[in-house]
Motif scaffolding. Structure first.
Motif, PDB file in Angstrom:
ATOM      1  N   MET A 204       0.666  -1.082  -0.504  1.00 45.44           N
ATOM      2  CA  MET A 204       0.076  -0.041  -0.274  1.00 45.44           C
ATOM      3  C   MET A 204       1.324   1.162   0.063  1.00 45.44           C
ATOM      4  N   LEU A 205       0.549   2.004  -0.794  1.00 44.87           N
ATOM      5  CA  LEU A 205       1.048   3.831  -0.760  1.00 44.87           C
ATOM      6  C   LEU A 205       0.892   4.697   0.062  1.00 44.87           C
ATOM      7  N   HIS A 206      -0.660   4.815  -0.095  1.00 42.89           N
ATOM      8  CA  HIS A 206      -1.417   5.816   1.025  1.00 42.89           C
ATOM      9  C   HIS A 206      -2.993   5.480   1.088  1.00 42.89           C
ATOM     10  N   VAL A 207      -3.461   5.724   1.771  1.00 46.58           N
ATOM     11  CA  VAL A 207      -4.426   5.561   2.231  1.00 46.58           C
ATOM     12  C   VAL A 207      -5.441   6.841   3.187  1.00 46.58           C
ATOM     13  N   ARG A 208      -6.416   7.226   2.513  1.00 43.00           N
ATOM     14  CA  ARG A 208      -7.428   7.892   2.838  1.00 43.00           C
ATOM     15  C   ARG A 208      -9.045   7.846   2.526  1.00 43.00           C
ATOM     16  N   LEU A 209      -8.961   8.669   4.453  1.00 40.46           N
ATOM     17  CA  LEU A 209     -10.891   8.376   4.122  1.00 40.46           C
ATOM     18  C   LEU A 209     -12.033   9.849   4.117  1.00 40.46           C
TER      19      LEU A 209
ATOM     20  N   PHE B 262      -7.375  -5.473  -1.037  1.00 41.41           N
ATOM     21  CA  PHE B 262      -7.139  -5.314  -0.065  1.00 41.41           C
ATOM     22  C   PHE B 262      -8.270  -5.043   0.102  1.00 41.41           C
ATOM     23  N   PHE B 263      -8.993  -3.929  -0.919  1.00 43.60           N
ATOM     24  CA  PHE B 263     -10.148  -4.018   0.354  1.00 43.60           C
ATOM     25  C   PHE B 263     -10.839  -5.018   0.700  1.00 43.60           C
TER      26      PHE B 263
ATOM     27  N   TRP C 202      -0.434  -4.115   6.543  1.00 38.36           N
ATOM     28  CA  TRP C 202      -0.280  -5.201   5.541  1.00 38.36           C
ATOM     29  C   TRP C 202       1.225  -4.722   4.877  1.00 38.36           C
ATOM     30  N   ASN C 203       1.853  -3.770   4.578  1.00 42.37           N
ATOM     31  CA  ASN C 203       2.740  -3.731   4.350  1.00 42.37           C
ATOM     32  C   ASN C 203       3.965  -4.474   4.713  1.00 42.37           C
TER      33      ASN C 203
END
Length: 211
Positions: free
Chosen positions: A108-113, A173-174, A207-208
Motif C-alpha cells: 500500500m502506498l497511501h490510504v485516505r477516508l 486490500f479492499f 498489510w505492508n
C-alpha cells in the motif's frame, strides 16, 4: 487474509513516541498492536496479553493503535500505481476509502477516508500521493470512474483503464478491509471519521509489514 505466522518479524518500525505516558512494557504494546492489526479482535488480543501477564482493557489496545499513528511509509518509486475507492460504513453514514497500491509488490502506498467522491477529492488524494512517493513517471491503473481519470489528467499523470489484472492488488486490500470490518457488523460504530481513518492507515501499515 493476513497471516499470523509472520508476526515474529521486526517491529522496530512501530514508533511509540507516547511511551513515557504508558505503564505497559514496550514489547507488549507492540505485540498487542501487531496482533490486532494482523487479524485478532481486540478481545482476543487482550486474552493473549493476559496470558503473558499483561492485564489491559480492549479500549487500551485501541488507544495504543490510535496514538502510534501508523501509516504506509513514503519514498517509493513504483512503475505502476493502482488506485480505487470503496464504500466504508461509519455509523449511519457512508464514507469513501481511497487507496493506492504498487501492484508489482502489493504494498500500500497511501490510504485516505473521505465523506464523498468526486474529481476534487480524487485530485486531493493524488496530490498527497505525489508528495509522499515518486509517482510522476508511473502508469496509473484505474477503472472507468470519470473522477479518477479527471484527477490524473489534472496532475498530468498517465492513466490506463484496467478492469482487472494488476488492479486486483487494490481489490485484495479492499476485500481484507471489509472482512475485518464485518467483525464490526460491516461498520465503524461510535467512531469519529478521524478515528476510522487512523485505524485504516494502521491496517495498511500492517498489510505492508505482512505482505
Amino acid at each position: 487474509m493476513l497471516s499470523f505466522d509472520r508476526l515474529s518479524g521486526d517491529s522496530g518500525c512501530i514508533e511509540l513516541d507516547f511511551l513515557e505516558r504508558e505503564a505497559t512494557p514496550e514489547p507488549a504494546m507492540k505485540l498487542g498492536i501487531r496482533l490486532h492489526l494482523a487479524g485478532l479482535s481486540l478481545s482476543d488480543t487482550v486474552s493473549v496479553l493476559e496470558r503473558l501477564g499483561v492485564d489491559r482493557h480492549r479500549t487500551t489496545v485501541h488507544r495504543w493503535i490510535q496514538k502510534a499513528d501508523l501509516q504506509p511509509t513514503g519514498g517509493v518509486d513504483p512503475n505502476h500505481v493502482a488506485v480505487d475507492e470503496t464504500v466504508i460504513q461509519l455509523n449511519s453514514e457512508q464514507y469513501w476509502l481511497y487507496a493506492a497500491v504498487d501492484p508489482d509488490t502489493n504494498r500500500m502506498l497511501h490510504v485516505r477516508l473521505y465523506s464523498t467522491r468526486n474529481s476534487a477529492v480524487s485530485s486531493m488524494f493524488l496530490s498527497e500521493l505525489r508528495e509522499k512517493h515518486q509517482v510522476d513517471d508511473a502508469v496509473f491503473l484505474v477503472d472507468g470512474a470519470p473522477w479518477l481519470h479527471a484527477a490524473c489528467h489534472r496532475h498530468g499523470l498517465r492513466c490506463q483503464h484496467v478492469a482487472h489484472g494488476n488492479r486486483n492488488a487494490v481489490e485484495r486490500f479492499f476485500r481484507e478491509v471489509k472482512r475485518r470490518t464485518n467483525q464490526f457488523s460491516n461498520t465503524f460504530s461510535h467512531a469519529e471519521p478521524s478515528t476510522a481513518e487512523n485505524w485504516l492507515q494502521a491496517f495498511a501499515f500492517a498489510w505492508n509489514q505482512l505482505t
